[in-house]
Scaffold this motif. Structure first.
Motif, mmCIF file in Angstrom:
data_model
loop_
_atom_site.group_PDB
_atom_site.id
_atom_site.type_symbol
_atom_site.label_atom_id
_atom_site.label_comp_id
_atom_site.label_asym_id
_atom_site.label_seq_id
_atom_site.Cartn_x
_atom_site.Cartn_y
_atom_site.Cartn_z
ATOM 1 N N THR A 288 0.819 -1.208 0.000
ATOM 2 C CA THR A 288 0.000 0.000 0.000
ATOM 3 C C THR A 288 0.860 1.269 0.000
ATOM 4 O O THR A 288 0.696 2.128 -0.866
ATOM 5 C CB THR A 288 -0.995 -0.019 1.181
ATOM 6 O OG1 THR A 288 -1.792 -1.185 1.040
ATOM 7 C CG2 THR A 288 -1.865 1.221 1.195
ATOM 8 N N PRO A 289 1.820 1.392 0.945
ATOM 9 C CA PRO A 289 2.663 2.602 0.893
ATOM 10 C C PRO A 289 3.454 2.706 -0.417
ATOM 11 O O PRO A 289 3.586 3.808 -0.972
ATOM 12 C CB PRO A 289 3.637 2.417 2.057
ATOM 13 C CG PRO A 289 3.092 1.337 2.894
ATOM 14 C CD PRO A 289 2.182 0.513 2.069
ATOM 15 N N ALA A 291 2.567 1.635 -3.324
ATOM 16 C CA ALA A 291 1.639 2.060 -4.382
ATOM 17 C C ALA A 291 1.453 3.577 -4.343
ATOM 18 O O ALA A 291 1.436 4.254 -5.373
ATOM 19 C CB ALA A 291 0.305 1.342 -4.214
ATOM 20 N N ILE A 292 1.341 4.068 -3.103
ATOM 21 C CA ILE A 292 1.153 5.515 -2.963
ATOM 22 C C ILE A 292 2.408 6.264 -3.425
ATOM 23 O O ILE A 292 2.332 7.252 -4.167
ATOM 24 C CB ILE A 292 0.801 5.886 -1.506
ATOM 25 C CG1 ILE A 292 -0.570 5.294 -1.153
ATOM 26 C CG2 ILE A 292 0.790 7.404 -1.310
ATOM 27 C CD1 ILE A 292 -0.974 5.467 0.291
ATOM 28 N N ILE A 316 4.665 13.299 1.222
ATOM 29 C CA ILE A 316 3.864 12.074 1.329
ATOM 30 C C ILE A 316 4.743 10.848 1.100
ATOM 31 O O ILE A 316 4.664 9.855 1.833
ATOM 32 C CB ILE A 316 2.691 12.107 0.315
ATOM 33 C CG1 ILE A 316 1.645 13.122 0.795
ATOM 34 C CG2 ILE A 316 2.071 10.729 0.159
ATOM 35 C CD1 ILE A 316 0.526 13.366 -0.192
ATOM 36 N N GLU A 320 5.363 7.731 3.594
ATOM 37 C CA GLU A 320 5.049 6.339 3.252
ATOM 38 C C GLU A 320 6.289 5.453 3.376
ATOM 39 O O GLU A 320 6.189 4.290 3.761
ATOM 40 C CB GLU A 320 4.464 6.248 1.834
ATOM 41 C CG GLU A 320 3.105 6.936 1.683
ATOM 42 C CD GLU A 320 2.011 6.341 2.573
ATOM 43 O OE1 GLU A 320 2.069 5.121 2.838
ATOM 44 O OE2 GLU A 320 1.112 7.094 3.015
ATOM 45 N N ARG A 323 6.611 4.595 6.822
ATOM 46 C CA ARG A 323 5.603 3.598 7.166
ATOM 47 C C ARG A 323 6.099 2.182 6.794
ATOM 48 O O ARG A 323 5.972 1.237 7.584
ATOM 49 C CB ARG A 323 4.326 3.923 6.414
ATOM 50 C CG ARG A 323 3.160 3.110 6.782
ATOM 51 C CD ARG A 323 2.008 3.531 5.889
ATOM 52 N NE ARG A 323 1.315 4.678 6.437
ATOM 53 C CZ ARG A 323 0.333 4.553 7.333
ATOM 54 N NH1 ARG A 323 -0.023 3.365 7.741
ATOM 55 N NH2 ARG A 323 -0.277 5.605 7.792
ATOM 56 N N ARG B 12 -5.420 8.076 3.529
ATOM 57 C CA ARG B 12 -4.301 8.562 2.719
ATOM 58 C C ARG B 12 -4.422 8.101 1.268
ATOM 59 O O ARG B 12 -3.984 8.777 0.343
ATOM 60 C CB ARG B 12 -2.967 8.146 3.318
ATOM 61 C CG ARG B 12 -2.809 6.659 3.537
ATOM 62 C CD ARG B 12 -1.696 6.434 4.551
ATOM 63 N NE ARG B 12 -0.726 5.435 4.096
ATOM 64 C CZ ARG B 12 -0.848 4.145 4.321
ATOM 65 N NH1 ARG B 12 -1.917 3.662 4.952
ATOM 66 N NH2 ARG B 12 0.079 3.307 3.912
ATOM 67 N N VAL B 81 -4.162 -3.718 -3.481
ATOM 68 C CA VAL B 81 -2.775 -4.098 -3.723
ATOM 69 C C VAL B 81 -2.625 -5.597 -3.956
ATOM 70 O O VAL B 81 -1.536 -6.092 -4.158
ATOM 71 C CB VAL B 81 -1.848 -3.671 -2.558
ATOM 72 C CG1 VAL B 81 -1.702 -2.169 -2.533
ATOM 73 C CG2 VAL B 81 -2.344 -4.216 -1.238
ATOM 74 N N LYS B 100 -3.077 -1.782 -7.379
ATOM 75 C CA LYS B 100 -2.675 -0.410 -7.062
ATOM 76 C C LYS B 100 -1.186 -0.151 -7.206
ATOM 77 O O LYS B 100 -0.752 0.992 -7.315
ATOM 78 C CB LYS B 100 -3.078 -0.066 -5.621
ATOM 79 C CG LYS B 100 -4.525 0.294 -5.453
ATOM 80 C CD LYS B 100 -4.750 0.587 -3.980
ATOM 81 C CE LYS B 100 -6.224 0.619 -3.642
ATOM 82 N NZ LYS B 100 -6.417 0.527 -2.193
#
Lengths: 496, 122
Positions: A288-289, A291-292, A316, A320, A323, B12, B81, B100
């Protein structure tokens, strides 16, 4: 049947034990029979010789006791059967002895025995009629190797004769007058023993062969469920854990084995599923991080942006990255706490003092959210054996959580007390609380309670770490919560 | 204007997709969970739902079924994901699936092809 199979071993073992028992038992019976037979022959021989002696004495008394008449007595005693009636004395007392002796000879079976009477000097005085030229020298030779003074019994074996021989002296006063020798054939007994031995030698192997087949069959039946389990075990794999061993009729021992086996498969299945879930969670938490970050970077590259927009994207991305790092570090820590507890060094720690420090540091974080934080120390010192670094982490996690899930201007309170041989530290908040159905699962890795919008997202490892740290201190963590009112975490640690 | 509803429990992520899609000229709505999404679907004209299925409460699969039953015009792209094959297993029936971590150009092309509809595909 393979040599290394249990079936073979059991077969060999019990067949040899059974064989040994049978052999010992049979030989015991055999020798006992032989012994009893010789005892019976001996007692017969003794009886015979005594009766001949007695009869001779009776004749001697009847005839009077001159030496010559004694020989007549012996002769009469030996040959009465062959004598015709006319030779019989009309003398009533002798006739009476004759009659009773004839009858006794029948009863004792002396007819088949060989009788020789020797003088005290060893000359043959008289023999029964059946003693022929061939046998007499044998009996004489035996006689000369025998002690003369008392009754003896011995065996003689040759091709033609199998004999048991008694030698018995007849006394007149202190002197030996005659010596009787009676030899009885033992072929019948020998034959009986031989037959028995043959029976033993043939029957034992046959018997063993039969029982080993039978036993082998039974062992096979006993092992049937084992084969069943083996088959099932072969079919069970990571892909197909649904397989279980099913037995229609199993004995208790086998049934408990089957149950244990099925139970083990069930646990394996559970832990496989657990690993599956765990890796899926790890992937989710790490991807997830990423991907961001990827998204932010791609957006930045897509077209010209303002400096503010770049700064925001970079901010950001850094957040991430942190994280991801936190999740990785948390996972490594958990692995260490779970599997390598020996790497942690412990030292005595006084909790009141220790918590005071943590409280001072927490005040700064709480102040940011205008949360009032307090501490209530215990009245007596609480010393425990602890790893300071991780114990601090445990309480920081709990206090950090409390602050996170407590709305602005709420309250967080730390309290210490001594309960029996335990130190208890509780962290109470006036936060959102945890729904009752989630309570049992909050210590699970990656478990997220339904979050409110205000609370920042976590990686779901914080409370797992709290619990694992408590565990390496031999402590436990309990939780009570009321949604909307708040939550209390209580850590109980054994005192030194 | 095309409206995209982003359903995701992580603030987020919502905020990232909001900025991303808004800058591409879409109107963006956000929902934190299935219930919120359902409310928005009832009151607003939504063309496309970008749906994460790993959410507390009613999950993305249930929401997808509801959309297919009551809002047939609304297209669904499942976005998480997880690998696409696993997404398809967990939430069958969506128009498209997006991993994602695959980058934004793949997302844009998937959004465009879904909005154009199957009748225009060769």
């Amino acid at each position: 049947m393979k040599l290394r199979s249990v079936r073979f071993k059991v077969s060999v073992l019990y067949t040899s034990v059974l064989g040994a028992i049978l052999l010992v038992y049979s030989l015991m019976l055999y020798f006992n029979l032989g012994y009893s037979l010789s005892r019976a022959i001996d007692s017969d021989l003794r009886k015979k010789v005594l009766e001949i002696e007695e009869t001779t004495n009776l004749y001697s008394q009847a005839f009077d006791t001159t030496e010559e008449k004694d020989v007549v007595s012996v002769r009469r005693a030996l040959h009465i059967n062959e004598m015709a009636d006319r030779e019989a004395f009309q003398w009533p007392s002798v006739r009476k002895i004759d009659q009773s002796w004839r009858y006794r000879i029948q009863a004792l079976g002396i007819k088949h025995d060989y009788v020789v009477v020797y003088s005290s000097s060893g000359e043959v005085l008289e023999t029964s009629q059946n003693v022929d030229e061939e046998l007499l020298p044998i009996l004489k030779a035996l006689f000369h190797t025998t002690l003369k003074g008392k009754t003896t019994i011995r065996d003689f074996d040759s091709k033609e004769y199998r004999l048991r021989i008694i030698t018995h002296p007849l006394y007149r006063g202190a002197n030996i007058r005659y010596i009787f020798q009676i030899a009885t054939p033992t072929e019948a007994h020998q034959l009986l023993l031989k037959t028995k031995m043959r029976l033993i030698l043939i029957s034992i192997p046959v018997f063993l062969l039969f029982t080993s087949f039978l036993g082998s069959f039974f062992v096979l039946r006993v092992f049937d469920p084992v084969m069943e389990i083996t088959r099932a075990a072969r079919q069970i794999s990571y892909r197909d854990m649904g397989k279980r061993v099913e037995l229609k009729h199993a004995d208790d021992e086998i049934k408990s084995l089957v149950d244990a086996f099925n139970d083990m498969i069930w646990r394996l299945e559970k832990s496989f599923r657990h690993i599956d879930d765990f890796s899926s969670n790890v992937a989710h938490e790490l991807k997830t991080p990423l991907a961001i970050i990827r998204g932010e970077l791609e957006v930045s590259l897509r077209k010209e942006r303002t400096a503010g927009e770049y700064q925001k994207s970079i901010g950001i991305a850094i957040e991430e990255v942190q994280r991801v790092l936190k999740t990785i570090n948390d996972l490594l820590l958990l692995a260490k706490l779970d599997y390598r507890t020996e790497v942690f060094a412990f030292e005595p720690v006084e909790l009141n003092e220790f918590m005071q420090e943590i409280y001072e540091q927490s005040k700064l974080i709480a102040a940011g959210k205008k949360i009032e934080i307090g501490i209530k120390a215990a009245e007596q010192p609480l010393t425990i054996n602890a790893n300071k670094l991780h114990l601090r982490r445990l309480f920081f996690n709990l206090i950090d959580n409390a602050i996170k899930f407590t709305p602005r201007e709420g309250k967080v309170e730390i309290a210490l007390e001594r309960r029996h041989k335990e130190a208890r530290v509780s962290v109470r908040d006036t936060g959102v609380g945890i729904p009752a159905e989630d309570l049992p699962r909050i210590f699970e890795r990656f478990f997220h309670v339904d979050r409110t919008n205000e609370a920042p997202s976590t990686n779901g490892l914080g409370l797992s770490i709290v619990q694992s740290i408590a565990k390496i201190h031999n402590g436990v963590v309990n939780v009570e919560s009321e949604p909307g009112k708040g939550t209390v975490f209580t850590v109980s640690l054994p005192l030194l | 204007m095309t409206t995209i509803l982003v359903v995701d429990d992580e603030e987020r992520i919502r905020s990232f997709y909001y900025r991303l899609l808004a800058s591409e000229g879409y109107r963006v709505e956000e929902a934190e969970n299935a219930d919120e999404a359902n409310d928005i679907l009832k009151s607003e004209p939504v063309d496309l739902v970008l749906l994460d299925f790993r959410m507390p409460g009613a999950n993305g699969g249930d929401l997808c079924e509801v959309i297919k039953l009551f809002h047939q015009r609304v297209k669904v792209i499942v976005a998480s994901v997880y690998p696409v094959t696993e997404q398809k297993k967990r939430v069958p029936g969506a128009e498209e699936y997006y991993d994602k971590s695959r980058g934004i150009s793949e997302l844009f092309s998937k959004i465009k092809s879904v909005l154009l509809g199957p009748e225009l595909e060769p």
